[in-house]
Design a protein around this motif. Structure first.
Motif, PDB file in Angstrom:
ATOM      1  N   VAL A 170       0.862  -1.189   0.000  1.00 33.27           N
ATOM      2  CA  VAL A 170       0.000   0.000   0.000  1.00 33.27           C
ATOM      3  C   VAL A 170       0.889   1.227   0.000  1.00 33.27           C
ATOM      4  CG1 VAL A 170      -1.785   1.290   1.216  1.00 33.27           C
ATOM      5  CG2 VAL A 170      -1.842  -1.215   1.203  1.00 33.27           C
ATOM      6  N   GLN A 171       0.662   2.076  -0.975  1.00 29.78           N
ATOM      7  CA  GLN A 171       1.482   3.287  -1.094  1.00 29.78           C
ATOM      8  C   GLN A 171       0.596   4.423  -1.598  1.00 29.78           C
ATOM      9  OE1 GLN A 171       5.139   2.770  -3.363  1.00 29.78           O
ATOM     10  NE2 GLN A 171       5.099   4.906  -4.024  1.00 29.78           N
ATOM     11  N   GLY A 172       0.623   5.556  -0.879  1.00 31.42           N
ATOM     12  CA  GLY A 172      -0.172   6.713  -1.288  1.00 31.42           C
ATOM     13  C   GLY A 172      -1.652   6.448  -1.292  1.00 31.42           C
ATOM     14  N   GLY A 173      -2.097   5.547  -0.426  1.00 32.63           N
ATOM     15  CA  GLY A 173      -3.531   5.277  -0.325  1.00 32.63           C
ATOM     16  C   GLY A 173      -4.069   4.319  -1.373  1.00 32.63           C
ATOM     17  N   THR A 174      -3.186   3.701  -2.209  1.00 32.22           N
ATOM     18  CA  THR A 174      -3.641   2.725  -3.211  1.00 32.22           C
ATOM     19  C   THR A 174      -2.779   1.468  -3.141  1.00 32.22           C
ATOM     20  OG1 THR A 174      -2.231   3.700  -4.915  1.00 32.22           O
ATOM     21  CG2 THR A 174      -4.516   4.481  -4.809  1.00 32.22           C
TER      22      THR A 174
END
Length: 345
Positions: free
Chosen positions: A155-159
């Motif tokens: 999960v990175q940057g909310g995605t």
């Protein structure tokens, strides 16, 4: 009182009449047509394939989806017996009319395809690989689907991101509902759609579909073998063609030298071959005689190969050691004689 009922002929719709007329004209104006199976071919993929075919073959083809009954009527109107084609005039078909070789059209059909989304139960036609990167999905229940499919994510940057390139299916694998769902959400269409030719008709000959697509590599090898065989035949008869003469002349020279060697015909050009042949025959006779050759006083001197530099060096060192030993032996004899004269032994 007798009542006579008038039979009313069934009226044929105008569109059908026009369709038959157009199909008849297409049959008459083209040297061949191919019957293509449209069973289970989605409309969207069919349109894509048609555009690709038109781009590849240009204005050399006319594609028409038509009812089989109307095509039979068109064939009759064009003077063609539809009976040999009846086994292929079933189901939903498209007819491709052309003045090209039917094998050329079939080859284009084999090379042109479209893709469609996978459904559960579909079979993967090729390896399916998910590229690394942002899926655009928000974290949630879908993360468990990725885990079930063994797709590494983060999960990175909310995605959700796919961590690395991952193979999710190999050719022949049955696509699961979970994988089909993920592929559709990612916009990946792994299923290949092709148009399958049922048969072709040209000049009164019906060519089954399985005979239309040629194995080009096999035919390329066959042509190469045929060319090689033709060149050898041409060389044997000395056919006066530049490509043949390149083989025929050296072949004739080798054969002439072989004949001269057999006959013992000596010229500046043949002397080497004549002498070489004589020497080989002489050696063969001596070898056949075996021990009898020595009894007859026949011996063959074989020139010794020159010793390698390392072996020559060893021989020299051995000679030096022998000379040193001789020197030592002489010195001991001299010493013994001196002692004898000194002590009167």
């Amino acid at each position: 009182m007798v009542v006579i009922a008038k039979a009313h002929a069934k009226r044929i719709p105008e569109w059908k009449k026009r369709e038959v007329e157009e199909l008849t004209e297409l049959v008459k104006s083209h040297r061949t047509f191919i019957i293509v199976d449209l069973t289970k071919v989605p409309t969207a993929q069919l349109q894509r394939i048609k555009r690709k075919l038109e781009k590849r073959l240009g204005g050399n083809i006319v594609m028409r989806v038509a009812k089989n009954t109307l095509m039979r009527l068109a064939l009759k109107n064009a003077g063609i017996d539809p009976e040999p084609l009846d086994p292929y005039l079933t189901g939903t078909n498209m007819f491709i009319f052309s003045n090209l070789n039917p094998f050329e059209v079939a080859l284009a059909l084999d090379r042109v395809y479209a893709t469609k989304p996978a459904k559960p139960g579909d079979v993967a036609p090729t390896e399916i690989v998910l590229p690394p990167g942002n899926t655009g999905f928000k974290p949630g229940p879908i993360m468990s689907v990725f885990g079930k499919l063994k797709i590494p994510i983060r999960v990175q940057g909310g995605t959700i991101w796919i961590a690395k390139e991952t193979r999710v299916a190999k050719p022949g694998d049955v696509i699961s509902p979970e994988l089909a769902s993920v592929l559709q959400k990612l916009g990946i269409e792994p299923i290949i759609v092709k148009l399958k030719p049922k048969a072709a008709y040209e000049g009164g000959v019906v060519i089954p579909g399985d005979q239309l697509v040629l194995n080009l590599e096999e035919y390329r090898n066959m042509v190469a073998e045929a060319v090689a065989a033709a060149l050898m035949v041409g060389a044997e008869i000395a056919y006066p063609e530049p490509e043949v003469l390149k083989i025929a002349i050296p072949l004739a020279v080798r054969r002439a030298l072989a004949v001269a060697a057999e006959a013992g015909y000596v010229t500046p050009e043949t002397a080497e071959y004549v002498i070489g042949t004589a020497v080989r025959r002489a050696l063969a006779v001596v070898a056949a005689l075996g021990d009898k050759a020595k009894e007859l006083g026949i011996e063959i001197e074989v020139a010794a190969a020159p010793a390698p530099a390392a072996e020559e060096k060893k021989e020299e060192e051995k000679k030096e050691e022998e000379e040193e030993e001789k020197k030592e032996e002489v010195s001991e004899e001299q010493l013994a004689a001196g002692l004898e004269s000194l002590f009167g032994f």
